[in-house]
Design a protein around this motif. Structure first.
Motif, PDB file in Angstrom:
ATOM      1  N   ARG A  66      60.035  53.916  62.019  1.00  0.00           N
ATOM      2  CA  ARG A  66      61.293  54.663  62.171  1.00  0.00           C
ATOM      3  C   ARG A  66      62.462  53.704  62.388  1.00  0.00           C
ATOM      4  NH1 ARG A  66      62.854  59.046  66.962  1.00  0.00           N
ATOM      5  NH2 ARG A  66      64.932  58.200  67.281  1.00  0.00           N
ATOM      6  N   TYR A  67      62.267  52.725  63.268  1.00  0.00           N
ATOM      7  CA  TYR A  67      63.358  51.783  63.546  1.00  0.00           C
ATOM      8  C   TYR A  67      63.739  50.978  62.302  1.00  0.00           C
ATOM      9  CZ  TYR A  67      62.968  52.632  68.606  1.00  0.00           C
ATOM     10  OH  TYR A  67      62.972  53.191  69.857  1.00  0.00           O
ATOM     11  N   PHE A  68      62.740  50.535  61.543  1.00  0.00           N
ATOM     12  CA  PHE A  68      63.072  49.788  60.321  1.00  0.00           C
ATOM     13  C   PHE A  68      63.736  50.689  59.284  1.00  0.00           C
ATOM     14  CE2 PHE A  68      60.324  46.175  61.647  1.00  0.00           C
ATOM     15  CZ  PHE A  68      61.252  45.171  61.422  1.00  0.00           C
ATOM     16  N   ASN A  69      63.324  51.942  59.206  1.00  0.00           N
ATOM     17  CA  ASN A  69      64.005  52.883  58.307  1.00  0.00           C
ATOM     18  C   ASN A  69      65.459  53.067  58.719  1.00  0.00           C
ATOM     19  OD1 ASN A  69      61.715  53.349  56.760  1.00  0.00           O
ATOM     20  ND2 ASN A  69      61.114  55.178  57.882  1.00  0.00           N
ATOM     21  N   GLU A  70      65.682  53.202  60.031  1.00  0.00           N
ATOM     22  CA  GLU A  70      67.047  53.351  60.541  1.00  0.00           C
ATOM     23  C   GLU A  70      67.864  52.091  60.290  1.00  0.00           C
ATOM     24  OE1 GLU A  70      66.556  54.437  64.641  1.00  0.00           O
ATOM     25  OE2 GLU A  70      66.050  56.523  64.155  1.00  0.00           O
ATOM     26  N   CYS A  71      67.244  50.932  60.467  1.00  0.00           N
ATOM     27  CA  CYS A  71      67.936  49.672  60.222  1.00  0.00           C
ATOM     28  C   CYS A  71      68.322  49.558  58.754  1.00  0.00           C
ATOM     29  CB  CYS A  71      67.053  48.493  60.651  1.00  0.00           C
ATOM     30  SG  CYS A  71      67.858  46.880  60.524  1.00  0.00           S
ATOM     31  N   SER A  72      67.402  49.924  57.860  1.00  0.00           N
ATOM     32  CA  SER A  72      67.675  49.874  56.414  1.00  0.00           C
ATOM     33  C   SER A  72      68.809  50.816  56.045  1.00  0.00           C
ATOM     34  CB  SER A  72      66.419  50.252  55.617  1.00  0.00           C
ATOM     35  OG  SER A  72      65.401  49.319  55.843  1.00  0.00           O
ATOM     36  N   SER A  73      68.771  52.009  56.609  1.00  0.00           N
ATOM     37  CA  SER A  73      69.813  52.996  56.337  1.00  0.00           C
ATOM     38  C   SER A  73      71.162  52.530  56.882  1.00  0.00           C
ATOM     39  CB  SER A  73      69.418  54.332  56.969  1.00  0.00           C
ATOM     40  OG  SER A  73      70.401  55.291  56.747  1.00  0.00           O
ATOM     41  N   SER A  74      71.150  51.991  58.098  1.00  0.00           N
ATOM     42  CA  SER A  74      72.365  51.457  58.700  1.00  0.00           C
ATOM     43  C   SER A  74      72.929  50.309  57.869  1.00  0.00           C
ATOM     44  CB  SER A  74      72.061  50.982  60.118  1.00  0.00           C
ATOM     45  OG  SER A  74      73.153  50.312  60.677  1.00  0.00           O
ATOM     46  N   PHE A  75      72.033  49.432  57.393  1.00  0.00           N
ATOM     47  CA  PHE A  75      72.449  48.305  56.557  1.00  0.00           C
ATOM     48  C   PHE A  75      73.134  48.814  55.295  1.00  0.00           C
ATOM     49  CE2 PHE A  75      72.187  45.069  53.377  1.00  0.00           C
ATOM     50  CZ  PHE A  75      72.306  43.872  54.060  1.00  0.00           C
ATOM     51  N   LYS A  76      72.496  49.755  54.633  1.00  0.00           N
ATOM     52  CA  LYS A  76      72.998  50.284  53.361  1.00  0.00           C
ATOM     53  C   LYS A  76      74.346  50.981  53.521  1.00  0.00           C
ATOM     54  CE  LYS A  76      71.565  53.211  49.518  1.00  0.00           C
ATOM     55  NZ  LYS A  76      70.466  54.014  48.957  1.00  0.00           N
ATOM     56  N   SER A 123      54.274  45.251  56.311  1.00  0.00           N
ATOM     57  CA  SER A 123      55.174  44.623  55.348  1.00  0.00           C
ATOM     58  C   SER A 123      55.993  45.660  54.587  1.00  0.00           C
ATOM     59  CB  SER A 123      54.401  43.734  54.379  1.00  0.00           C
ATOM     60  OG  SER A 123      53.461  44.487  53.648  1.00  0.00           O
ATOM     61  N   SER A 124      55.476  46.893  54.445  1.00  0.00           N
ATOM     62  CA  SER A 124      56.242  47.930  53.752  1.00  0.00           C
ATOM     63  C   SER A 124      57.527  48.261  54.516  1.00  0.00           C
ATOM     64  CB  SER A 124      55.395  49.195  53.561  1.00  0.00           C
ATOM     65  OG  SER A 124      54.961  49.696  54.810  1.00  0.00           O
ATOM     66  N   SER A 125      57.473  48.219  55.848  1.00  0.00           N
ATOM     67  CA  SER A 125      58.670  48.466  56.649  1.00  0.00           C
ATOM     68  C   SER A 125      59.698  47.354  56.446  1.00  0.00           C
ATOM     69  CB  SER A 125      58.308  48.548  58.133  1.00  0.00           C
ATOM     70  OG  SER A 125      57.411  49.599  58.367  1.00  0.00           O
ATOM     71  N   LEU A 126      59.225  46.120  56.427  1.00  0.00           N
ATOM     72  CA  LEU A 126      60.117  44.988  56.196  1.00  0.00           C
ATOM     73  C   LEU A 126      60.627  44.974  54.763  1.00  0.00           C
ATOM     74  CD1 LEU A 126      58.108  42.237  58.092  1.00  0.00           C
ATOM     75  CD2 LEU A 126      60.278  43.215  58.799  1.00  0.00           C
ATOM     76  N   SER A 127      59.794  45.407  53.823  1.00  0.00           N
ATOM     77  CA  SER A 127      60.178  45.393  52.409  1.00  0.00           C
ATOM     78  C   SER A 127      61.366  46.295  52.132  1.00  0.00           C
ATOM     79  CB  SER A 127      59.010  45.818  51.518  1.00  0.00           C
ATOM     80  OG  SER A 127      57.990  44.853  51.565  1.00  0.00           O
ATOM     81  N   GLN A 128      61.418  47.424  52.805  1.00  0.00           N
ATOM     82  CA  GLN A 128      62.541  48.338  52.602  1.00  0.00           C
ATOM     83  C   GLN A 128      63.846  47.667  53.018  1.00  0.00           C
ATOM     84  OE1 GLN A 128      62.166  52.096  54.624  1.00  0.00           O
ATOM     85  NE2 GLN A 128      64.141  52.822  53.903  1.00  0.00           N
ATOM     86  N   LEU A 129      63.835  46.998  54.171  1.00  0.00           N
ATOM     87  CA  LEU A 129      65.036  46.308  54.635  1.00  0.00           C
ATOM     88  C   LEU A 129      65.374  45.141  53.719  1.00  0.00           C
ATOM     89  CD1 LEU A 129      67.313  45.870  56.648  1.00  0.00           C
ATOM     90  CD2 LEU A 129      65.685  44.666  58.136  1.00  0.00           C
ATOM     91  N   SER A 130      64.365  44.372  53.311  1.00  0.00           N
ATOM     92  CA  SER A 130      64.642  43.228  52.430  1.00  0.00           C
ATOM     93  C   SER A 130      65.179  43.691  51.081  1.00  0.00           C
ATOM     94  CB  SER A 130      63.400  42.350  52.259  1.00  0.00           C
ATOM     95  OG  SER A 130      62.389  43.020  51.559  1.00  0.00           O
ATOM     96  N   SER A 131      64.739  44.852  50.603  1.00  0.00           N
ATOM     97  CA  SER A 131      65.273  45.399  49.344  1.00  0.00           C
ATOM     98  C   SER A 131      66.750  45.738  49.477  1.00  0.00           C
ATOM     99  CB  SER A 131      64.501  46.654  48.931  1.00  0.00           C
ATOM    100  OG  SER A 131      63.195  46.326  48.562  1.00  0.00           O
ATOM    101  N   GLU A 132      67.126  46.251  50.649  1.00  0.00           N
ATOM    102  CA  GLU A 132      68.548  46.555  50.883  1.00  0.00           C
ATOM    103  C   GLU A 132      69.378  45.269  50.918  1.00  0.00           C
ATOM    104  OE1 GLU A 132      69.971  49.348  50.714  1.00  0.00           O
ATOM    105  OE2 GLU A 132      68.222  50.661  50.808  1.00  0.00           O
ATOM    106  N   VAL A 133      68.843  44.228  51.559  1.00  0.00           N
ATOM    107  CA  VAL A 133      69.562  42.943  51.616  1.00  0.00           C
ATOM    108  C   VAL A 133      69.700  42.366  50.210  1.00  0.00           C
ATOM    109  CG1 VAL A 133      69.554  40.589  52.541  1.00  0.00           C
ATOM    110  CG2 VAL A 133      68.784  42.494  53.983  1.00  0.00           C
ATOM    111  N   LEU A 134      68.634  42.408  49.437  1.00  0.00           N
ATOM    112  CA  LEU A 134      68.673  41.899  48.063  1.00  0.00           C
ATOM    113  C   LEU A 134      69.655  42.691  47.215  1.00  0.00           C
ATOM    114  CD1 LEU A 134      67.730  40.206  45.657  1.00  0.00           C
ATOM    115  CD2 LEU A 134      65.714  41.695  45.487  1.00  0.00           C
ATOM    116  N   SER A 135      69.601  43.997  47.303  1.00  0.00           N
ATOM    117  CA  SER A 135      70.492  44.856  46.524  1.00  0.00           C
ATOM    118  C   SER A 135      71.956  44.575  46.857  1.00  0.00           C
ATOM    119  CB  SER A 135      70.154  46.328  46.801  1.00  0.00           C
ATOM    120  OG  SER A 135      71.042  47.176  46.153  1.00  0.00           O
TER     121      SER A 135
END
Length: 198
Positions: A66-76, A123-135
Motif C-alpha cells: 500500500r505504501y509503495f502504491n501511494e508513493c508511486s501515485s504521489s510521485f506521478k 520487487s513488484s512494489s519497487l517496480s511500480q515506483l521505478s516505472s514512474e521514475v523512468l517514465s
C-alpha cells in the motif's frame, strides 16, 4: 500469506485490517502490529482477523505494498517544482518527490525505511515506483540508450530507499543529508550505466 479475500464483504474487512495497521504505526511501533491489536483497532473479532491473516507479517507485507502504491501515485501526481532540462535536474526532482512522500508518512518510515519487514518489499512494489521514475525521466529528457533501462531504474529506486533507510538509522530522522546522499549515489549510478553503454 493470509487467505485471499474474494467477496466484497471480505475485501472490506481486509481493508479495515490494513488501515488498522497503518493507524497503529501513527502512534506506536511495528512490534505493536499484533493480531490482538489489529482486531481491536479494526473493530473486528480476533477470529475474523485470523481468518484473513495467520500472522502479523502478512499484514505488514500488504501495508508495504500500500505504501509503495501511494508513493508511486504521489510521485506521478506531483507538480514539477522547476523546469528540468537535464538528467541531473530530473534526478534531483525524482529524489525530492520520493523524499517528500516518506518524510510525510511516518508509517512508511517505520515499516519500510527501518527495514522491519522480513523478507523486504517485493520487487513488484519497487517496480511500480521505478516505472514512474523512468517514465518521468523519459518525459523530461532524452535518455541515451542503455542496456535494460527498466532494470537500471529499479536499482536507482533501491539505492534511494537504502540511503533513506541508512539516513534514519544514523540520524533518527529522514533529513536533507539523506536526500543529498540519495541524489549523489543514484545519479552517479545512472551516469555509470550510460557511460558503460557508450
Amino acid at each position: 500469506m493470509g487467505t485471499v479475500a474474494k467477496q466484497e464483504r471480505s475485501k472490506l474487512r481486509v481493508a479495515k485490517i490494513i488501515e488498522a495497521a497503518h493507524q497503529i504505526l501513527q502512534e506506536d511501533n511495528v512490534e505493536d502490529i499484533t493480531i490482538s491489536n489489529l482486531a481491536s483497532h479494526s473493530g473486528l473479532k480476533r477470529t475474523s482477523t485470523y481468518k484473513f491473516f495467520s500472522n502479523p507479517d502478512d499484514v505488514k507485507h500488504l501495508l508495504v505494498e500500500r505504501y509503495f502504491n501511494e508513493c508511486s501515485s504521489s510521485f506521478k501526481n506531483s507538480e514539477t517544482s522547476a523546469a528540468n532540462k537535464d538528467l541531473s535536474g530530473v534526478m534531483n526532482e525524482s529524489i525530492f518527490r520520493i523524499f517528500s512522500f516518506f518524510k510525510n508518512n511516518i508509517g512508511a518510515q517505520k515499516l519500510i525505511l527501518n527495514n522491519t519487514v522480513s523478507p523486504p518489499a517485493r520487487s513488484s512494489s519497487l517496480s511500480q515506483l521505478s516505472s514512474e521514475v523512468l517514465s518521468y525521466t523519459e518525459k523530461e529528457v532524452q535518455l541515451p540508450s542503455m542496456f535494460n533501462k527498466e532494470g537500471v531504474f529499479l536499482v536507482v529506486v533501491q539505492i534511494i530507499i537504502s540511503i533513506f533507510s541508512l539516513n534514519i538509522k544514523e540520524n533518527d530522522e529522514l533529513n536533507d543529508i539523506g536526500k543529498s546522499e540519495a541524489y549523489r549515489a543514484s545519479y552517479a549510478y545512472l551516469l555509470s550505466c550510460i557511460a558503460q553503454k557508450d
